[in-house]
Design a protein around this motif. Structure first.
Motif, PDB file in Angstrom:
ATOM      1  N   LEU A  11     -49.851 -19.401   1.761  1.00 58.41           N
ATOM      2  CA  LEU A  11     -49.435 -18.006   1.976  1.00 58.41           C
ATOM      3  C   LEU A  11     -48.017 -17.774   1.454  1.00 58.41           C
ATOM      4  N   THR A  12     -47.154 -18.765   1.591  1.00 62.66           N
ATOM      5  CA  THR A  12     -45.783 -18.651   1.076  1.00 62.66           C
ATOM      6  C   THR A  12     -45.824 -18.437  -0.436  1.00 62.66           C
ATOM      7  N   ARG A  13     -46.651 -19.218  -1.107  1.00 63.99           N
ATOM      8  CA  ARG A  13     -46.769 -19.066  -2.576  1.00 63.99           C
ATOM      9  C   ARG A  13     -47.327 -17.683  -2.930  1.00 63.99           C
ATOM     10  N   ASP A  14     -48.352 -17.236  -2.199  1.00 64.83           N
ATOM     11  CA  ASP A  14     -49.032 -15.984  -2.552  1.00 64.83           C
ATOM     12  C   ASP A  14     -48.211 -14.735  -2.233  1.00 64.83           C
ATOM     13  N   TYR A  15     -47.347 -14.810  -1.225  1.00 71.35           N
ATOM     14  CA  TYR A  15     -46.622 -13.601  -0.792  1.00 71.35           C
ATOM     15  C   TYR A  15     -45.130 -13.613  -1.123  1.00 71.35           C
ATOM     16  N   GLU A  16     -44.689 -14.590  -1.880  1.00 74.09           N
ATOM     17  CA  GLU A  16     -43.290 -14.662  -2.332  1.00 74.09           C
ATOM     18  C   GLU A  16     -42.906 -13.331  -2.995  1.00 74.09           C
ATOM     19  N   GLY A  17     -41.818 -12.702  -2.555  1.00 74.96           N
ATOM     20  CA  GLY A  17     -41.319 -11.477  -3.193  1.00 74.96           C
ATOM     21  C   GLY A  17     -42.078 -10.210  -2.821  1.00 74.96           C
ATOM     22  N   LYS A  18     -43.042 -10.317  -1.868  1.00 75.42           N
ATOM     23  CA  LYS A  18     -43.813  -9.123  -1.476  1.00 75.42           C
ATOM     24  C   LYS A  18     -43.422  -8.656  -0.076  1.00 75.42           C
ATOM     25  N   ASP A  19     -43.657  -7.359   0.169  1.00 76.20           N
ATOM     26  CA  ASP A  19     -43.386  -6.784   1.495  1.00 76.20           C
ATOM     27  C   ASP A  19     -44.595  -7.062   2.382  1.00 76.20           C
ATOM     28  N   LEU A  20     -44.499  -8.118   3.165  1.00 79.98           N
ATOM     29  CA  LEU A  20     -45.663  -8.618   3.911  1.00 79.98           C
ATOM     30  C   LEU A  20     -45.628  -8.217   5.385  1.00 79.98           C
ATOM     31  N   LEU A  21     -46.759  -7.664   5.829  1.00 80.82           N
ATOM     32  CA  LEU A  21     -46.954  -7.374   7.253  1.00 80.82           C
ATOM     33  C   LEU A  21     -48.106  -8.254   7.751  1.00 80.82           C
ATOM     34  N   VAL A  22     -47.793  -9.140   8.679  1.00 80.00           N
ATOM     35  CA  VAL A  22     -48.824 -10.018   9.229  1.00 80.00           C
ATOM     36  C   VAL A  22     -49.299  -9.425  10.560  1.00 80.00           C
ATOM     37  N   VAL A  23     -50.597  -9.172  10.638  1.00 80.34           N
ATOM     38  CA  VAL A  23     -51.172  -8.505  11.811  1.00 80.34           C
ATOM     39  C   VAL A  23     -52.043  -9.483  12.591  1.00 80.34           C
ATOM     40  N   GLY A  24     -51.645  -9.748  13.814  1.00 82.60           N
ATOM     41  CA  GLY A  24     -52.435 -10.623  14.684  1.00 82.60           C
ATOM     42  C   GLY A  24     -53.439  -9.793  15.468  1.00 82.60           C
ATOM     43  N   ILE A  25     -54.689 -10.260  15.473  1.00 86.80           N
ATOM     44  CA  ILE A  25     -55.722  -9.579  16.257  1.00 86.80           C
ATOM     45  C   ILE A  25     -55.774 -10.266  17.628  1.00 86.80           C
ATOM     46  N   LEU A  26     -55.288  -9.535  18.625  1.00 84.31           N
ATOM     47  CA  LEU A  26     -55.199 -10.079  19.985  1.00 84.31           C
ATOM     48  C   LEU A  26     -56.563 -10.046  20.668  1.00 84.31           C
ATOM     49  N   LYS A  27     -56.810 -10.917  21.652  1.00 84.31           N
ATOM     50  CA  LYS A  27     -55.844 -11.915  22.083  1.00 84.31           C
ATOM     51  C   LYS A  27     -56.096 -13.267  21.412  1.00 84.31           C
ATOM     52  N   GLY A  28     -57.293 -13.435  20.850  1.00 82.81           N
ATOM     53  CA  GLY A  28     -57.727 -14.758  20.414  1.00 82.81           C
ATOM     54  C   GLY A  28     -56.846 -15.432  19.386  1.00 82.81           C
ATOM     55  N   SER A  29     -56.157 -14.620  18.533  1.00 82.99           N
ATOM     56  CA  SER A  29     -55.391 -15.241  17.447  1.00 82.99           C
ATOM     57  C   SER A  29     -53.987 -15.662  17.873  1.00 82.99           C
ATOM     58  N   VAL A  30     -53.639 -15.450  19.138  1.00 84.67           N
ATOM     59  CA  VAL A  30     -52.222 -15.550  19.514  1.00 84.67           C
ATOM     60  C   VAL A  30     -51.584 -16.914  19.210  1.00 84.67           C
ATOM     61  N   MET A  31     -52.278 -17.994  19.493  1.00 86.76           N
ATOM     62  CA  MET A  31     -51.708 -19.330  19.252  1.00 86.76           C
ATOM     63  C   MET A  31     -51.641 -19.617  17.750  1.00 86.76           C
TER      64      MET A  31
END
Ligand code: 5GP
Length: 178
Positions: A26-46
């Motif tokens: 993900l670091t390679r793919d989103y380098e230099g981009k305006d990234l918003l990471v969206v967690g779908i609660l609650k299962g993804s929290v960890m």
């Protein structure tokens, strides 16, 4: 709590290694981009908390609550958005982080809804996928592990809101939910 598992599928070391590996990609793919990471609660929290710390680009985080499950173990086939995003995603690169893609119903409904808001891109990152259970086609851009059709708990995944705090992912003993 570990006694309630029939078996452990992914231990802490396996989960940490997967987060590091996915974070590097993900670091390679989103380098230099305006990234918003969206967690779908609650299962993804960890998974979300471990993953974002392995993505080495400046990013924003936000959360949604959407579910197609009640307290049982079978999908209802409907998605219910209980909490929407705080942020406007128009023109932004959105990465959805989900615990598990099972039938795919929840995520395909959500992605169709979010696509209407005209993000620059929208991709899906899921820790687990159960391909044998798929009812609708969902493209998982970043998939941690493919798993068989077993009911899993731990590392965010629940049964009747319990077991999310297990540090491993395992198969819940059948006698506990049947
Ligand atoms: P789908 O719409 O893909 O059928 O459902 C996805 C959601 O179902 C996941 O976010 C998760 O909450 C729930 N789910 C699917 N499989 C499992 C599982 O094996 N264990 C648990 N605890 N939840 C699951």
């Amino acid at each position: 709590m570990l006694n309630d598992l029939a078996s452990v599928m992914f231990d802490e070391a396996a989960l940490a290694a997967k987060c590091r590996e996915m974070g590097q990609e993900l670091t390679r793919d989103y380098e230099g981009k305006d990234l918003l990471v969206v967690g779908i609660l609650k299962g993804s929290v960890m998974f979300f908390a471990d993953l974002v710390r392995q993505i080495n680009v400046p990013l924003n985080i936000d959360f949604m609550v959407a579910s197609s499950y009640g307290s049982g173990t079978e999908t209802s086939g409907k998605v219910n958005i209980k909490k929407d995003l705080d942020a406007d995603i128009k023109g932004r690169h959105v990465l959805l982080v989900e615990d598990i893609i099972d039938s795919g119903v929840t995520m395909s409904c959500l992605m169709a809804e979010l696509a209407k808001r005209e993000p620059a891109s929208i991709r899906l990152c899921a820790l687990l996928s159960k391909p044998s259970r798929r009812q609708v086609d969902v493209q998982i851009d970043y998939c941690g592990f493919e798993v068989p059709d077993e009911f899993l708990v731990g590392y965010g995944l629940d049964y009747a809101e319990k077991y999310r705090n297990l540090p491993v992912i395992g198969v819940l003993k059948r006698e506990i939910y049947s």
